[in-house]
Motif scaffolding. Structure first.
Motif, PDB file in Angstrom:
ATOM      1  N   ILE A   1     -28.500  64.378 -19.408  1.00  0.00           N
ATOM      2  CA  ILE A   1     -29.535  63.352 -19.219  1.00  0.00           C
ATOM      3  C   ILE A   1     -29.063  62.012 -19.786  1.00  0.00           C
ATOM      4  O   ILE A   1     -29.242  60.954 -19.162  1.00  0.00           O
ATOM      5  CB  ILE A   1     -30.851  63.802 -19.882  1.00  0.00           C
ATOM      6  N   ALA A   2     -28.439  62.065 -20.983  1.00  0.00           N
ATOM      7  CA  ALA A   2     -27.925  60.827 -21.584  1.00  0.00           C
ATOM      8  C   ALA A   2     -26.848  60.197 -20.713  1.00  0.00           C
ATOM      9  O   ALA A   2     -26.784  58.971 -20.575  1.00  0.00           O
ATOM     10  CB  ALA A   2     -27.386  61.119 -22.984  1.00  0.00           C
ATOM     11  N   MET A   3     -25.994  61.021 -20.104  1.00  0.00           N
ATOM     12  CA  MET A   3     -24.959  60.501 -19.208  1.00  0.00           C
ATOM     13  C   MET A   3     -25.576  59.849 -17.972  1.00  0.00           C
ATOM     14  O   MET A   3     -25.093  58.816 -17.499  1.00  0.00           O
ATOM     15  CB  MET A   3     -24.013  61.627 -18.784  1.00  0.00           C
ATOM     16  N   ALA A   4     -26.638  60.453 -17.446  1.00  0.00           N
ATOM     17  CA  ALA A   4     -27.274  59.911 -16.251  1.00  0.00           C
ATOM     18  C   ALA A   4     -27.986  58.595 -16.530  1.00  0.00           C
ATOM     19  O   ALA A   4     -28.089  57.742 -15.641  1.00  0.00           O
ATOM     20  CB  ALA A   4     -28.267  60.924 -15.679  1.00  0.00           C
ATOM     21  N   ARG A   5     -28.434  58.410 -17.758  1.00  0.00           N
ATOM     22  CA  ARG A   5     -29.198  57.201 -18.095  1.00  0.00           C
ATOM     23  C   ARG A   5     -28.320  56.080 -18.642  1.00  0.00           C
ATOM     24  O   ARG A   5     -28.814  54.955 -18.824  1.00  0.00           O
ATOM     25  CB  ARG A   5     -30.286  57.560 -19.114  1.00  0.00           C
ATOM     26  N   SER A   6     -27.045  56.378 -18.920  1.00  0.00           N
ATOM     27  CA  SER A   6     -26.171  55.359 -19.497  1.00  0.00           C
ATOM     28  C   SER A   6     -24.754  55.535 -18.962  1.00  0.00           C
ATOM     29  O   SER A   6     -24.136  56.588 -19.169  1.00  0.00           O
ATOM     30  CB  SER A   6     -26.171  55.459 -21.034  1.00  0.00           C
ATOM     31  N   ASP A   7     -24.247  54.506 -18.294  1.00  0.00           N
ATOM     32  CA  ASP A   7     -22.863  54.553 -17.810  1.00  0.00           C
ATOM     33  C   ASP A   7     -21.871  54.579 -18.970  1.00  0.00           C
ATOM     34  O   ASP A   7     -20.792  55.162 -18.852  1.00  0.00           O
ATOM     35  CB  ASP A   7     -22.582  53.340 -16.915  1.00  0.00           C
ATOM     36  N   ARG A   8     -22.224  53.949 -20.071  1.00  0.00           N
ATOM     37  CA  ARG A   8     -21.333  53.949 -21.232  1.00  0.00           C
ATOM     38  C   ARG A   8     -21.168  55.352 -21.791  1.00  0.00           C
ATOM     39  O   ARG A   8     -20.056  55.774 -22.115  1.00  0.00           O
ATOM     40  CB  ARG A   8     -21.887  53.010 -22.307  1.00  0.00           C
ATOM     41  N   VAL A   9     -22.278  56.082 -21.900  1.00  0.00           N
ATOM     42  CA  VAL A   9     -22.197  57.466 -22.377  1.00  0.00           C
ATOM     43  C   VAL A   9     -21.372  58.305 -21.408  1.00  0.00           C
ATOM     44  O   VAL A   9     -20.569  59.147 -21.822  1.00  0.00           O
ATOM     45  CB  VAL A   9     -23.614  58.056 -22.553  1.00  0.00           C
ATOM     46  N   GLN A  10     -21.541  58.071 -20.116  1.00  0.00           N
ATOM     47  CA  GLN A  10     -20.770  58.825 -19.130  1.00  0.00           C
ATOM     48  C   GLN A  10     -19.274  58.567 -19.276  1.00  0.00           C
ATOM     49  O   GLN A  10     -18.465  59.501 -19.189  1.00  0.00           O
ATOM     50  CB  GLN A  10     -21.222  58.453 -17.717  1.00  0.00           C
ATOM     51  N   LYS A  11     -18.897  57.321 -19.523  1.00  0.00           N
ATOM     52  CA  LYS A  11     -17.478  57.007 -19.699  1.00  0.00           C
ATOM     53  C   LYS A  11     -16.899  57.664 -20.946  1.00  0.00           C
ATOM     54  O   LYS A  11     -15.713  57.995 -20.986  1.00  0.00           O
ATOM     55  CB  LYS A  11     -17.296  55.487 -19.770  1.00  0.00           C
ATOM     56  N   ILE A  12     -17.719  57.850 -21.968  1.00  0.00           N
ATOM     57  CA  ILE A  12     -17.242  58.483 -23.196  1.00  0.00           C
ATOM     58  C   ILE A  12     -17.151  59.996 -23.044  1.00  0.00           C
ATOM     59  O   ILE A  12     -16.180  60.627 -23.461  1.00  0.00           O
ATOM     60  CB  ILE A  12     -18.173  58.118 -24.375  1.00  0.00           C
ATOM     61  N   VAL A  13     -18.171  60.587 -22.411  1.00  0.00           N
ATOM     62  CA  VAL A  13     -18.259  62.048 -22.352  1.00  0.00           C
ATOM     63  C   VAL A  13     -17.343  62.639 -21.285  1.00  0.00           C
ATOM     64  O   VAL A  13     -16.770  63.718 -21.479  1.00  0.00           O
ATOM     65  CB  VAL A  13     -19.725  62.480 -22.116  1.00  0.00           C
ATOM     66  N   THR A  14     -17.165  61.959 -20.168  1.00  0.00           N
ATOM     67  CA  THR A  14     -16.394  62.510 -19.053  1.00  0.00           C
ATOM     68  C   THR A  14     -14.967  62.911 -19.446  1.00  0.00           C
ATOM     69  O   THR A  14     -14.518  64.013 -19.101  1.00  0.00           O
ATOM     70  CB  THR A  14     -16.370  61.529 -17.867  1.00  0.00           C
ATOM     71  N   PRO A  15     -14.193  62.064 -20.166  1.00  0.00           N
ATOM     72  CA  PRO A  15     -12.854  62.516 -20.582  1.00  0.00           C
ATOM     73  C   PRO A  15     -12.880  63.744 -21.484  1.00  0.00           C
ATOM     74  O   PRO A  15     -11.994  64.600 -21.396  1.00  0.00           O
ATOM     75  CB  PRO A  15     -12.286  61.300 -21.327  1.00  0.00           C
ATOM     76  N   MET A  16     -13.908  63.839 -22.334  1.00  0.00           N
ATOM     77  CA  MET A  16     -14.031  65.024 -23.194  1.00  0.00           C
ATOM     78  C   MET A  16     -14.272  66.272 -22.357  1.00  0.00           C
ATOM     79  O   MET A  16     -13.702  67.335 -22.632  1.00  0.00           O
ATOM     80  CB  MET A  16     -15.175  64.810 -24.195  1.00  0.00           C
ATOM     81  N   LEU A  17     -15.096  66.163 -21.323  1.00  0.00           N
ATOM     82  CA  LEU A  17     -15.341  67.302 -20.434  1.00  0.00           C
ATOM     83  C   LEU A  17     -14.075  67.682 -19.677  1.00  0.00           C
ATOM     84  O   LEU A  17     -13.804  68.874 -19.462  1.00  0.00           O
ATOM     85  CB  LEU A  17     -16.466  66.979 -19.451  1.00  0.00           C
TER      86      LEU A  17
END
Length: 299
Positions: free
Chosen positions: A126-142
């Motif tokens: 949900i946090a990734m969907a609501r924030s592009d910045r969070v998505q950029k941080i989390v995606t490489p970790m995934l």
């Protein structure tokens, strides 16, 4: 000559620096585990207590009661008598071949790991969907979590927490959580913007849009993520058995090391049966959710 000497000495210098760096990192991790290992282990004591309680509950309960509960949950999710009958036949076959207790142990671990993955993964998605910045941080970790070999997860966890149930649960969650995070993010992002604008026009708050519009419409995609998380958790059963997680994985590991073909085959088939049950039930629930939403939209 000076250039050739430098070129021949440089690999040795680089190798010695690398060895020194590795030794310093290993020493730092050992010091960290000795200093904070007990504190971190005590943090997971409630989770261990719940896991042990749930496992003992499944094993100590009458098999008929457990079978009725599993079948009831399968029917409630799928509304299919055929699927429920298949669940009954599969569980009876597992009990007939003497794998009931190990199956209950595996079921308890998978249930706890799945619940933990959902509690952590859906809010992150949900946090990734609501924030592009969070998505950029989390995606490489995934990406790292999904591409790194599963055995690598066991090294730091075992060094920090030793051998037992909790290290196995942590390794399984790390391995299995990426799908539910990715598909929660994807499902929410795919919700039609016009629907959100209509909800906003009716005065819905941000939380109301999330809870009443985005999550229900994204539910089929989220269910696909839950399905994949369960499948990946089951895939880690055998690997987790290497660090003391009891269940169907230990007989399979024993059969590999001692060449017990029948033992490995039967327990492997029991894992497959659990995987098929989880897969069919979750897919049936996702289809029911999608039809319900389709009916609402059509109305």
């Amino acid at each position: 000559m000076a250039k050739e000497s430098w070129m021949t000495e440089f690999p040795d210098m680089e190798r010695s620096d690398l060895i020194a760096l590795r030794k310093s990192l290993d020493g730092a991790y050992r010091e960290f585990s000795r200093e904070y290992g007990d504190l971190i282990e005590s943090f997971f004591d409630p989770l261990l207590s719940f896991l042990v309680w749930f496992e003992n509950l499944l094993i100590a309960s009458p098999w008929l009661l457990v079978l009725a509960a599993i079948t009831g949950l399968a029917y409630a999710a799928s509304r299919s008598w055929k699927l429920s009958l298949g669940v009954v036949c599969s569980m009876l076959a597992i009990g007939y071949f003497g794998m009931w207790e190990n199956t209950m142990r595996t079921l308890s671990v998978i249930t706890v790991c799945t619940l933990l993955s959902l509690l952590l993964g859906i809010p992150i998605g949900i946090a990734m969907a609501r924030s592009d910045r969070v998505q950029k941080i989390v995606t490489p970790m995934l990406d790292i979590m999904q591409t790194m070999p599963a055995f690598v997860y066991l090294i730091p966890v075992v060094m920090l927490l030793g051998i037992g149930k909790i290290p196995g649960v942590i390794a399984v969650v790390i391995y299995a959580i990426p799908p539910v995070i990715r598909l929660t993010n994807l499902g929410i992002r795919l919700v039609d913007k016009e629907v959100l604008e209509a909800a906003t026009a009716y005065g819905a708050s941000s939380f109301q849009r999330l809870w009443g519009v985005q999550l229900p419409l994204a539910m089929p995609t989220i269910m696909a993520g839950i399905n994949q998380t369960i499948m990946m958790a089951l895939a880690m059963v055998v690997i987790a058995s290497m660090i003391g997680v009891k269940g169907l994985g230990q007989p399979v590991l024993k059969s590999i090391t001692n060449q017990y073909f029948t033992l490995g085959l039967l327990n492997g088939l029991a894992i497959v049966a659990l995987a098929i049950i989880f897969d069919r039930v979750s897919q049936a629930y996702a289809r029911r959710t999608q039809k319900h939403l389709g009916g609402v939209e059509h109305a």
